[in-house]
Design a protein around this motif. Structure first.
Motif, short mmCIF file in Angstrom:
data_model
loop_
_atom_site.label_atom_id
_atom_site.label_comp_id
_atom_site.label_asym_id
_atom_site.label_seq_id
_atom_site.Cartn_x
_atom_site.Cartn_y
_atom_site.Cartn_z
N GLU A 390 6.59 -7.40 8.85
CA GLU A 390 7.42 -6.29 8.38
C GLU A 390 7.04 -5.83 6.97
O GLU A 390 7.46 -4.75 6.52
CB GLU A 390 8.90 -6.69 8.41
N LEU A 391 6.21 -6.63 6.27
CA LEU A 391 5.82 -6.30 4.89
C LEU A 391 4.37 -5.83 4.77
O LEU A 391 3.88 -5.65 3.66
CB LEU A 391 6.04 -7.51 3.98
N VAL A 392 3.69 -5.62 5.90
CA VAL A 392 2.29 -5.20 5.82
C VAL A 392 2.17 -3.83 5.15
O VAL A 392 1.31 -3.63 4.28
CB VAL A 392 1.64 -5.18 7.22
N ASP A 393 3.01 -2.89 5.52
CA ASP A 393 2.95 -1.57 4.88
C ASP A 393 3.27 -1.68 3.40
O ASP A 393 2.64 -1.00 2.58
CB ASP A 393 3.94 -0.61 5.56
N TRP A 394 4.24 -2.53 3.08
CA TRP A 394 4.54 -2.76 1.66
C TRP A 394 3.32 -3.29 0.93
O TRP A 394 3.00 -2.88 -0.18
CB TRP A 394 5.71 -3.74 1.51
N TRP A 395 2.61 -4.24 1.57
CA TRP A 395 1.42 -4.82 0.93
C TRP A 395 0.38 -3.75 0.62
O TRP A 395 -0.17 -3.71 -0.48
CB TRP A 395 0.82 -5.90 1.84
N TRP A 396 0.11 -2.88 1.60
CA TRP A 396 -0.89 -1.84 1.35
C TRP A 396 -0.48 -0.94 0.20
O TRP A 396 -1.32 -0.56 -0.63
CB TRP A 396 -1.12 -1.00 2.62
N TYR A 398 1.83 -1.62 -2.38
CA TYR A 398 2.01 -2.35 -3.64
C TYR A 398 0.70 -2.91 -4.16
O TYR A 398 0.43 -2.88 -5.36
CB TYR A 398 3.02 -3.48 -3.39
N ARG A 399 -0.11 -3.41 -3.25
CA ARG A 399 -1.33 -4.11 -3.67
C ARG A 399 -2.53 -3.19 -3.83
O ARG A 399 -3.38 -3.42 -4.68
CB ARG A 399 -1.66 -5.17 -2.61
N VAL A 400 -2.60 -2.12 -3.00
CA VAL A 400 -3.81 -1.32 -2.97
C VAL A 400 -3.55 0.14 -3.29
O VAL A 400 -4.00 0.67 -4.31
CB VAL A 400 -4.51 -1.45 -1.59
N ALA A 425 -12.39 -1.44 -7.55
CA ALA A 425 -13.49 -1.39 -6.59
C ALA A 425 -13.61 -2.70 -5.80
O ALA A 425 -13.57 -2.70 -4.56
CB ALA A 425 -14.80 -1.08 -7.31
N VAL A 426 -13.76 -3.80 -6.49
CA VAL A 426 -14.10 -5.07 -5.84
C VAL A 426 -12.93 -5.63 -5.05
O VAL A 426 -13.09 -6.05 -3.90
CB VAL A 426 -14.60 -6.08 -6.90
N TYR A 427 -11.74 -5.65 -5.64
CA TYR A 427 -10.58 -6.23 -4.96
C TYR A 427 -9.95 -5.23 -3.98
O TYR A 427 -9.77 -5.55 -2.80
CB TYR A 427 -9.52 -6.64 -5.98
N ALA A 432 -9.98 -2.38 1.49
CA ALA A 432 -9.99 -1.18 2.33
C ALA A 432 -11.25 -1.12 3.19
O ALA A 432 -11.20 -0.70 4.36
CB ALA A 432 -9.88 0.06 1.46
N PHE A 433 -12.40 -1.54 2.63
CA PHE A 433 -13.63 -1.58 3.42
C PHE A 433 -13.48 -2.53 4.60
O PHE A 433 -13.87 -2.20 5.73
CB PHE A 433 -14.81 -2.01 2.56
N LEU A 434 -12.92 -3.70 4.37
CA LEU A 434 -12.78 -4.66 5.46
C LEU A 434 -11.82 -4.16 6.53
O LEU A 434 -12.01 -4.43 7.72
CB LEU A 434 -12.31 -6.00 4.90
#
Length: 490
Positions: A390-396, A398-400, A425-427, A432-434
């Motif tokens: 339920e927090l995957v969208d939040w992760w994208w 908040y984190r990215v 870029a790296v993190y 996002a690339f993966l």
């Protein structure tokens, strides 16, 4: 490593960037003397262990160290055993000496060939020591080097906007020994010893596997200390620890009289969390997330060839990985709000993933930092997907996505214009690339590729081609299909 401390509203975190100036000390070579004093006024409890050289694939380090808690000094006797495995004769040996980056941080009093007893010619510059050999080493020739030296530990400074967070050294309640001994970098037959200059941000060291035997004593401490290390001790009594760790990248130690410890064992691996008083609630959270991440990554990537993992609360504002041990900033604990929407969860599972992507499968962190940091950031997403969907969208967000990251992911760490550009870029773009790679090849092929990459490169120092090959892609394929993530020229 990740420098990421959220301040204020957790939904809109502020990352404290670092544009550090590395501490470099230009050192005039010091002649080797015949005397072998300890620079600390006390004598080691036993002589340097005798080792009979034998051809072997891995370097071996036998380290006897005494930490004077009052003086913040470490007296070290070390035997370095090395077998040359290249057909090209070797006329010099280079050792990494990270403590020499700090003023008066490293004093070498003895360096000799253990078999002949002859003093070795050496030159100390910045963070490396060059040893000139009287006779070149041929294929499968071995040498054992005895080194005696002392370390004057630096105080870990408070957080700064203009300098890189420092891990090595001491605070009022913690002492950290990381990259503290003499060690051999990788050797490339075509280019020689792989040594990179210190970076302003990110990592620059490259670790080949080695075998470790460490005897560690603490003296002049007013209180009984607890020691966290890259492996569990094989022997431990008051102020004395002995360790043996085979096929590891490095050996880190953290010491505190304030540590509390909670532990759990899963699939024969002991996970220990070392934390400070008043953080017991967070301590349970960290241990639980580490346990679950260990299970998940073992399933998705492959089994980890370790019998223990130490998780250490850091008395500095940084998170950092070592083989068998990682640090979590005290700031993550302070900001914990009782939910998994924060850096205590994020960075715990990120640093756990480094035991796969860095410790087991290594990479050249200066030239290809994305090979471990992108994978570990994406491992956070996999963790949320499994345990907190339920927090995957939040992760994208908040984190990215909150940072609107830009830049290609495959530059050397030196080529990014500041810490934020490197992080973005790296993190972040790396994650996002993966995600795009996963969507392109499909779930089954994606996880098969990760597992194959891990299986084929465990114990090795991997390159980008090794990663792409696991997905049946060439570097050119990747650059054409995912051109926005990679530099235009191969």
């Amino acid at each position: 490593m990740i420098v990421a401390l959220a301040m204020g509203n957790c939904a809109s975190p502020t990352i404290l960037p670092a544009t550090p100036t590395p501490i470099l000390q230009e050192t005039t070579p010091i002649p080797v003397t015949e005397s072998t004093p300890t620079a600390m006024g006390f004598t080691p409890t036993s002589d340097v262990p005798e080792i009979t050289p034998a051809p072997q694939a891995l370097p071996a380090y036998t380290i006897q160290a005494i930490y004077d808690a009052a003086q913040k000094r470490v007296a070290v006797n070390q035997v370095i055993q090395f077998t040359h495995l290249s057909v090209k004769p070797l006329s010099e040996i280079l050792l990494i000496v990270e403590p020499n980056r700090f003023p008066n941080g490293f004093v070498l009093s003895r360096l000799e060939n253990q078999i002949t007893g002859q003093a070795l010619d050496w030159e100390l510059q910045r963070n490396w020591l060059r040893i000139a050999l009287d006779a070149p080493l041929s294929f499968q020739d071995s040498i054992s080097i005895v080194a005696e030296y002392s370390l004057q530990l630096p105080e870990i400074p408070p957080p700064s906007d203009t300098s890189k967070p420092q891990i090595y050294g001491y605070t009022l309640r913690q002492t950290n020994l990381v990259d503290w001994y003499l060690w051999l970098p990788p050797y490339n037959e075509d280019t020689g010893w792989v040594i990179h200059p210190p970076a302003f941000f990110g990592e620059y060291t490259v670790y080949p596997l080695a075998d470790f035997e460490v005897i560690f004593d603490v003296v002049n401490s007013p209180r009984q200390v607890i020691v966290a290390a890259s492996s569990s001790p094989v022997e431990n009594h008051q102020n004395h620890w002995e360790y043996r760790l085979s096929q590891a990248r490095n050996f880190a130690i953290s010491i505190s009289a304030d540590f509390e410890v909670n532990e759990v064992e899963v699939d024969g691996v002991k996970i220990s969390h070392y934390f400070f008083p008043l953080y017991r609630r967070q301590g349970e959270v960290v241990l639980n997330h580490t346990l679950q991440a260990f299970r998940l990554y073992s399933e998705l990537f492959g089994e980890l060839s370790r019998s223990s993992i130490s998780v250490v609360q850091a008395d500095f504002l940084d998170g950092m990985e070592f083989d068998g041990l990682f640090f979590l900033s005290k700031g993550f604990y302070d900001l914990y709000d009782g939910t998994d929407k924060g850096y205590l969860t994020l960075i715990t599972v990120h640093e756990t993933a480094h035991q796969w992507w860095y410790a087991e499968v290594a990479n050249d962190q200066a030239q290809h930092p994305w090979l471990d940091e992108s994978l570990c950031t994406y491992a956070e997403r996999l963790y949320y997907e499994r345990y907190l969907p339920e927090l995957v969208d939040w992760w994208w967000f908040y984190r990215v996505n909150f940072y609107q990251p830009q830049g290609v992911i495959d530059l050397p760490v030196y080529d990014y214009n500041g810490y934020l550009a490197y992080r973005d870029a790296v993190y972040l773009r790396g994650a996002a690339f993966l995600e795009e790679l996963r969507n392109f090849v499909g779930n089954e092929s994606f996880f098969e590729g990760l597992a194959l990459y891990y299986a084929d490169n465990s114990g090795k120092i991997a390159a980008p081609d090794d990663f792409f090959k696991a997905f049946n892609l060439t570097e050119q394929d990747v650059r054409e299909r995912f051109s926005s993530f990679f530099a235009s020229s191969p």
